[in-house]
Design an enzyme around this catalytic site. Sequence first.
Site, short mmCIF file in Angstrom:
data_model
loop_
_atom_site.label_atom_id
_atom_site.label_comp_id
_atom_site.label_asym_id
_atom_site.label_seq_id
_atom_site.Cartn_x
_atom_site.Cartn_y
_atom_site.Cartn_z
N ARG B 59 47.52 7.73 27.35
CA ARG B 59 47.63 9.00 26.78
C ARG B 59 47.53 10.01 27.93
NH1 ARG B 59 43.78 7.70 21.60
NH2 ARG B 59 45.32 6.40 20.78
N ASP B 61 46.95 14.17 29.19
CA ASP B 61 46.67 15.31 28.73
C ASP B 61 47.71 16.31 28.76
OD1 ASP B 61 44.15 14.30 27.78
OD2 ASP B 61 43.04 14.99 29.70
N TYR B 120 47.74 6.92 39.82
CA TYR B 120 47.93 8.47 39.76
C TYR B 120 48.29 9.31 41.15
CZ TYR B 120 46.76 8.36 34.86
OH TYR B 120 46.67 8.10 33.41
N ARG B 205 41.15 13.75 37.20
CA ARG B 205 41.05 15.21 37.38
C ARG B 205 39.53 15.49 37.77
NH1 ARG B 205 43.44 17.76 32.22
NH2 ARG B 205 42.51 19.80 33.10
#
Lengths: 263, 263
Positions: B59, B61, B120, B205
């Site tokens: 998932r 954000d 990522y 993040r």
Amino acid sequence: MSETTNKPKAHRYFVELSFDGSNFKGWQVQPKDRTVQGELIEVFSKFFREEVYVIGAGRTDTGVHATHMVAHFELDARIESTEDALYKLNRFLTTEIALKRLYEVNLEAHTRFSATERAYVYRIARVKNPFSVGQAWSFQRDLNLSAMKEAAAMLLEYSDFACFCKADADVKTTLCDVRAAYWEQVGDEWVFHIRADRFLRNMVRAIVGTLVEVGEGKHTLQQFKEILESGNRNEAGVSAPAEGLYLSEVIYPDSITDNIIHG
Amino acid sequence: MSETTNKPKAHRYFVELSFDGSNFKGWQVQPKDRTVQGELIEVFSKFFREEVYVIGAGRTDTGVHATHMVAHFELDARIESTEDALYKLNRFLTTEIALKRLYEVNLEAHTRFSATERAYVYRIARVKNPFSVGQAWSFQRDLNLSAMKEAAAMLLEYSDFACFCKADADVKTTLCDVRAAYWEQVGDEWVFHIRADRFLRNMVRAIVGTLVEVGEGKHTLQQFKEILESGNRNEAGVSAPAEGLYLSEVIYPDSITDNIIHG
């Protein structure tokens, strides 16, 4: 002399910038529409606390981008720190415009008339790409790149580009000295590069649109040659969309900074 | 078995896609908000003319992007030409989502549970750039890249990332096998790469935000080590903005396509 008043000012500056043209009605200031020149005039006038008129190296159309545009303006007061001014002006301006360099030039230097060469880039996205929306022409149908490359090379053999010039354009001559014209593949994109002393209105988009029609097999190389020789805009292809076009370089002689005492 | 009904379907497909997350409330389907999963469910159900539920590898954000996401779905009917379906689905979907590959997998293959590795990318724009707005974190203040590189390398020495995990996240374990973590310079951007078997909610993040604080001199390398060892999210830095983050790869074992007869 400034173009809005007859009062000559003491200092003239060149500013190099990039902008995303998506939400501007082109470069040239307009009474009602949002333009890049209009934004610069407004922000510069406020920041320098005098009436500042900003003149660009050329006029870009609605939706056309620039990775390297050059504009000039005059000031009564000398800028004490161009680095500091650049930083602050960038904060005042929208995220769509980024100033990259700011430097004093002599009072005769003119971003449009002093330029000796200009370059444009045109990006075609060959696969669907969410990250190039508005930044490239999304064109996913088959194209013959080698025909497009051969046609691009033919541009160097001609000097009159009337066939790629908007009929209503107010120009004295349609002669351009095209010094480079080629395609390169960059990842999933095909990128067209063109470099010349000057460009006619809409010329790059008309060239790209016609080259893509060559790639689609709508024109043979012989027909492309005939279009070039026709001098008739109606013979050429449909203009490629604005969103793929970038003004990428404007070149000046070193003499623009002659006699400037750098602080 | 599909997750919305108890009826098992005959065929299961993986679809690889990219999306610009700017205007989505993240991946996960929501009753009112626009989400990537929601768009796929709607378009796939219409296109395949049956109720299609789409499950993703993870998932993302609100505002987070993906250059390579993988999702799976089941169908009663076999897709005759995946190439044709891919082409047509891409035309039905918004420009913000691009499907890249579509292929049948065996009924046990699951985009979330079968994944063995994820990667990522985080982009930081070090100069103002109109063309990376919403696609990178615009951060123009001074940063010590070599300290950030050293801190990134320290991530490989740890396995418990509780300090970078949202406190309210419903996870059984905060252990992750981080296999790569480094910065590279790409033009005017600094790009962070991280690769692991799994990631905790908000982890990348939080890591980037803390690494940037190391670059700003707010934490020494010794303090960064202490943050890692604290296991406490409150010790780490502020999370970096969503707009710079991209899910860039999800890796599966070859066995996901075992026993599939390719048409």
